[in-house]
Write a protein that holds these residues in place. Structure first.
Motif, PDB file in Angstrom:
ATOM      1  N   ALA A  56       0.807  -1.223   0.000  1.00 57.18           N
ATOM      2  CA  ALA A  56       0.000   0.000   0.000  1.00 57.18           C
ATOM      3  C   ALA A  56       0.838   1.269   0.000  1.00 57.18           C
ATOM      4  CB  ALA A  56      -0.927  -0.002   1.218  1.00 57.18           C
ATOM      5  N   SER A  57       2.065   1.205   0.490  1.00 52.83           N
ATOM      6  CA  SER A  57       2.862   2.425   0.623  1.00 52.83           C
ATOM      7  C   SER A  57       4.177   2.419  -0.157  1.00 52.83           C
ATOM      8  CB  SER A  57       3.183   2.678   2.102  1.00 52.83           C
ATOM      9  OG  SER A  57       3.886   1.582   2.659  1.00 52.83           O
ATOM     10  N   THR A  58       4.429   1.333  -0.908  1.00 58.32           N
ATOM     11  CA  THR A  58       5.679   1.257  -1.657  1.00 58.32           C
ATOM     12  C   THR A  58       5.476   1.799  -3.062  1.00 58.32           C
ATOM     13  OG1 THR A  58       6.390  -0.684  -0.393  1.00 58.32           O
ATOM     14  CG2 THR A  58       7.490  -0.285  -2.499  1.00 58.32           C
ATOM     15  N   LYS A  59       6.274   2.790  -3.410  1.00 58.95           N
ATOM     16  CA  LYS A  59       6.163   3.420  -4.717  1.00 58.95           C
ATOM     17  C   LYS A  59       6.714   2.509  -5.792  1.00 58.95           C
ATOM     18  CE  LYS A  59       7.339   7.622  -7.269  1.00 58.95           C
ATOM     19  NZ  LYS A  59       8.036   8.950  -7.218  1.00 58.95           N
ATOM     20  N   VAL A  60       5.925   2.332  -6.855  1.00 57.29           N
ATOM     21  CA  VAL A  60       6.327   1.482  -7.967  1.00 57.29           C
ATOM     22  C   VAL A  60       6.790   2.364  -9.119  1.00 57.29           C
ATOM     23  CG1 VAL A  60       5.563  -0.225  -9.657  1.00 57.29           C
ATOM     24  CG2 VAL A  60       4.718  -0.333  -7.300  1.00 57.29           C
TER      25      VAL A  60
END
Length: 431
Positions: A67-71
């Motif tokens: 939910a919070s990891t930037k791709v």
């Protein structure tokens, strides 16, 4: 190329052999995102849910909650959201250039070149089984060094390797060639008697590319004319070997079944005890106090007793295994409960390559939790390997050596024999 340039090139090759190898097939500009339903944090000993791993080139650049990891834009996404994701495993006791079907006299006709070619297939099977790094502790020559270099150059796929080349031992001992008659005057190429001859053999191994030094402190099971419990190298000889190896930046792995050989090897300063079958309370205490790892191969007893005769193993070897196999397993439990450090080592090559994961269940049966067994093959093994900053956990900056299974290995450790996904250094090997 003049002599000076040759010396410089040789020095560069020698330095490279001690570094953690990369994988030539990795696309350094590629970004891959792995969605992990469950992620085994081997450092904390916990399981995290709904995690994302970002791989840039051959290394991990980010790990965190989905939910919070930037791709990154344009990244390739690999969906393992229904699977359990772990670091690639490390086997600290392999013989990739050995063929398990060639036991006893059947192996006498195998050249070092042919053994290296056996290793090509063995390396692939080992990697596909989820073992992305191995320590190859002994070959019939320098075939394992050649195999390591070929893998590093991208000629073949296989695990990262630390190699020992010849194992060093006494005349007539476990590391000698004892199956031929005296009139042939054959002596194993790793034989060294006395402290200074042993030091010279260490120097030879390092000269020709060995990353680790393997010694035979005791007799063995699969050798002719010796007993596993009998000490072979003296304390003085082992101290000389360890001093020389450590001076040259190499760790020492000691094949040691017998009680006194285990004790003296630890006192001499070795970095790991291989097999440790007859270890007693004093040996466990010394290993714990000095931080020496025990690498105990407790699966292959089954293979030796069930298939050894078909493979040509000597009758005396099978008889020795019947005496020592269960004792080793019982002592594994005692050593683990006694607080000794343990690293995963299977002795592959005694049994067919690719079956490495079968040992996990035996480690659990004899005292470990599934998490502890996994840790023995990841963070513990990486520490013993000397690569803890590069492999062994799913952490930012480390190589993207990643494996996955569809089931829950913490509930059923046999899942670790069923790899559904394998990545080494950012390159997908199995999916």
């Amino acid at each position: 190329m003049n002599f000076k340039h040759l010396l410089i090139s040789a020095a560069m090759i020698g330095a490279a052999s001690t570094a953690v190898p990369t994988i030539a097939a990795a696309d350094h500009g590629k970004v891959v995102v792995i969605r992990a339903g469950k992620l085994v944090d081997v450092v904390a000993g916990t399981v995290l849910k709904d995690q994302t791993i970002v791989v840039e080139g051959e290394r991990i650049s980010a790990v965190g909650p989905t939910a919070s990891t930037k791709v990154p834009s344009g990244a390739q996404v690999i969906d393992l959201s229904g699977q359990t994701v772990m670091p690639g495993f490390i086997d600290m006791h392999t013989h990739l250039t050995n063929d398990a079907k060639l036991g006893g006299y059947n192996a006498l006709g195998v050249s070092d070149t042919r053994a290296a070619l056996y290793g090509v297939r063995a390396a692939r099977l080992t990697l596909e089984a989820g073992f992305t790094s191995v320590r190859n502790v002994g070959a019939g020559g320098f075939g394992d060094v050649a195999l390591r270099d070929a893998i590093n150059d991208g000629d073949f796929i296989g695990p990262r390797m630390r190699t020992a080349a010849y194992a060093i031992g006494i005349q007539g001992g476990h590391c000698d060639e004892n199956m031929l008659p005296p009139d042939m005057k054959v002596t194993g190429r790793g034989v060294a008697d006395g402290p200074w001859e042993a030091r010279a053999r260490v120097r030879e191994m390092v000269k020709y590319g060995a990353d680790v030094i393997k010694i035979c402190a005791s007799g063995g099971v699969l050798s002719k004319g010796d007993e596993p419990g009998a000490q072979q190298y003296t304390l003085e000889e082992m101290q000389a070997i360890v001093a020389e190896a450590h001076k040259l930046g190499r760790k020492v792995a000691a094949h040691a079944h017998g009680t006194s050989s285990i004790r003296d090897a630890i006192i001499a300063g070795v970095d790991s005890i291989e097999h440790a079958s007859l270890i007693d309370e004093e040996g466990i205490r010394l290993a714990r106090e000095k931080g020496v790892y025990l690498v105990m191969d407790i699966y292959n007893d089954d293979y030796i007793l069930q298939e050894g005769e078909k493979a040509g193993m000597l009758p005396e070897s099978i008889a020795k295994e019947k005496v020592i196999g269960q004792t080793q397993r019982d002592n594994f439990r005692k050593a683990f409960q006694g607080g000794a450090k343990m690293a995963f080592g299977s002795d592959s090559g005694v049994y067919p390559h690719g079956d490495n994961g079968k040992q996990f269940a035996y480690m659990v049966k004899y005292g470990m939790t599934p998490m502890q067994a996994i840790q023995s093959a990841t963070v513990n093994a990486a520490d013993l390997m000397g690569w803890k900053d590069s492999v062994g956990s799913l952490s930012v900056g480390k190589f993207a050596d990643i494996v996955a299974v569809k089931g829950d290995p913490l509930a059923n450790v046999d899942e670790l024999t069923k790899m559904s996904f394998v990545m080494k250094g950012g390159a997908v090997i199995r999916r």
